[in-house]
Design a protein around this motif. Structure first.
Motif, short mmCIF file in Angstrom:
data_model
loop_
_atom_site.label_atom_id
_atom_site.label_comp_id
_atom_site.label_asym_id
_atom_site.label_seq_id
_atom_site.Cartn_x
_atom_site.Cartn_y
_atom_site.Cartn_z
N GLY A 2 0.81 -1.21 0.00
CA GLY A 2 0.00 0.00 0.00
C GLY A 2 0.84 1.26 0.00
N PRO B 85 1.37 4.09 -4.19
CA PRO B 85 1.30 5.52 -4.52
C PRO B 85 2.65 6.10 -4.90
CG PRO B 85 0.03 5.04 -2.55
CD PRO B 85 0.78 3.80 -2.88
N LYS C 209 -5.62 12.71 -7.98
CA LYS C 209 -6.36 12.16 -6.85
C LYS C 209 -6.85 10.75 -7.19
CE LYS C 209 -10.65 14.47 -8.28
NZ LYS C 209 -11.73 15.43 -7.87
N GLN C 210 -7.00 9.97 -6.14
CA GLN C 210 -7.51 8.61 -6.29
C GLN C 210 -9.00 8.58 -6.01
OE1 GLN C 210 -4.28 6.88 -3.63
NE2 GLN C 210 -4.53 5.19 -5.08
N ASN C 211 -9.67 7.70 -6.71
CA ASN C 211 -11.11 7.51 -6.48
C ASN C 211 -11.29 6.84 -5.12
OD1 ASN C 211 -13.81 6.85 -6.47
ND2 ASN C 211 -13.84 6.17 -8.60
N PRO C 212 -12.02 7.44 -4.17
CA PRO C 212 -12.18 6.82 -2.86
C PRO C 212 -12.89 5.47 -2.90
CG PRO C 212 -13.68 8.69 -3.13
CD PRO C 212 -12.74 8.72 -4.28
N ASP D 134 -9.36 2.38 -5.28
CA ASP D 134 -8.01 2.91 -5.04
C ASP D 134 -7.15 2.89 -6.29
OD1 ASP D 134 -8.67 3.37 -2.43
OD2 ASP D 134 -7.85 1.47 -1.69
N ASP D 135 -7.42 1.97 -7.22
CA ASP D 135 -6.58 1.87 -8.42
C ASP D 135 -6.95 2.90 -9.49
OD1 ASP D 135 -5.23 -0.18 -7.24
OD2 ASP D 135 -6.41 -1.76 -8.19
#
Length: 209
Positions: free
Chosen positions: A99, A103, A124-127, A130-131
């Protein structure tokens, strides 16, 4: 003149002694039998005592071995519990490490894929996934945006195909000109999955600085 028959008297004495001798022999035989019987009983008693002592010693040794094995079993169970806990910790550490490196690799690959005259304003990552990564930025040309997308796909760290969500043109007053404002959506894949994925095709554009 008086005559005494000594032969007859001796014969009578002999007759009287014979039953006495027989009785003595029988008494001696009975005594011998009694002694032998007492000896056998004594030997049997001693043998049983020895056997009982031997069995008691074996029982005591078996009890000690049982206690020792019980202690060993407890130690083995404790070891198995500790082993399971350590395995869980190792798995957790590996998950945390993945994890953490995910990033880092993602940002590194995005920075490597930037061509000249293109910069980013938000990553930004989609909540909910995560991918999934949303990238916003600006470029002076559509060619720069196309090169950026191709560089990301060629890195192997992003699944094909990267989606260009939107592009809009903005007027730049100083110096006069136009900027391309864009938003793209990409699916990041872990480094280990990227190694197993498709390698970049020959002739893919080189990453810009």
């Amino acid at each position: 003149m008086i005559r005494i028959n000594l032969l007859s008297a001796g014969h009578d004495v002999a007759k009287k002694r014979k039953p006495l001798q027989t009785a003595q022999k029988m008494a001696a035989a009975c005594g011998l039998i009694l002694v032998v019987t007492l000896g056998l009983v004594g030997w049997r008693f001693w043998s049983l005592n020895q056997e009982s002592a031997r069995l008691d010693a074996q029982i005591a040794a078996a009890q000690q071995e049982t206690v020792r094995l019980h202690s060993v079993i407890q130690q083995v169970q404790l070891f198995e519990q500790q082993k399971a806990q350590l395995q869980q910790r190792v798995v957790l550490i590996e998950e945390l490490r993945k994890g953490q490196t995910g990033p880092v690799h993602m940002l590194d690959q995005i920075s490597r894929a930037l061509p000249n005259m293109l910069w980013l304003t938000e990553v930004k990552q989609n909540p909910k996934a995560d991918d999934e990564v949303l990238i916003e930025g600006r470029s002076t040309t559509l060619t720069g945006l196309s090169d950026f997308v191709m560089n990301l796909e060629a890195s192997g760290y992003f699944k094909r195909s990267i989606e260009i969500v939107s592009t809009t043109t903005e007027t730049m007053p100083q110096p006069p000109g136009e900027l391309i404002r864009f938003q793209i959506r990409a699916l990041f894949q872990r480094p280990d999955a990227a190694k197993a994925g498709t390698k970049p095709a020959p002739g893919a554009p080189k990453v810009g600085g």
